[in-house]
Write a protein that holds these residues in place. Sequence first.
Motif: not given
Length: 258
Positions: A153-167, A244-253
Amino acid sequence: MYYELYMDLLFLVNFLMDYILLLIVKFILKTKISYGRICLGALLGSVLSCMIVAINISVAPLKIILFYVVIPSFMLLVIIPTRDVRVLIRGLITLYISGFLIGGIFEAFAQYVPVGGLFFALAIASYYIASAVLKILMLLLHFGEVHCEVILCTGQKMCTGRAIADTGNHLRDDVSGKPVSIVTGRMAKQLFGENGPDSVRYIPYRTIGNDGGVIPVVKIDSILVKGKAERYFEDPLIAISEESSFANECDVILNPDL
């Protein structure tokens, strides 16, 4: 029949092997561990091993627990500055597998070369071989990655995505020292629009197979990590990748230090 054991030699051999095993843990987990801490952990492991040998404990199960559970746990507690049990368990697993691999490497070479005369050379070679094998296994099994859903979230905008919690993500802001997560260019467009954020600054980064460069970083209002236990982070820093995408079609590391 008896064996003559030289404690100084036992200490030196244990110290070297423990140091190599802890180096592999540092390499595989990609944690920020100083070589001083690794040296201290190896020293502790070697001292404890020599003490147990000197005491000559006759109870086999107790000796096994001390050698294979207690000593490795103490070594990891010295080198890994975290209270996260999951990280410590991954460290123990890495330590055990590394020990088996290095033992197998020495056993294989013992058939062809005098191990005693080439001990130090074999120890160094075993470090690189075991590290390479474990790295391949990590890539195949995605060891050290946890998948989840996030809401940015930032300001009035919000987006959802898949993430990897990568060590393996230890990117930090060089000014504030805060951990930095990484988002794809696609998610950044959803969050900030086509024109991007109003203001960014750049921090240095380095990846495997890349000599490094700079990457834009911006502060957003929040990140919500969804799962069994939801976690909410205010004012986190995110870096915007050109991919445009990370491993396994994730958007966030996600940075594990969040």
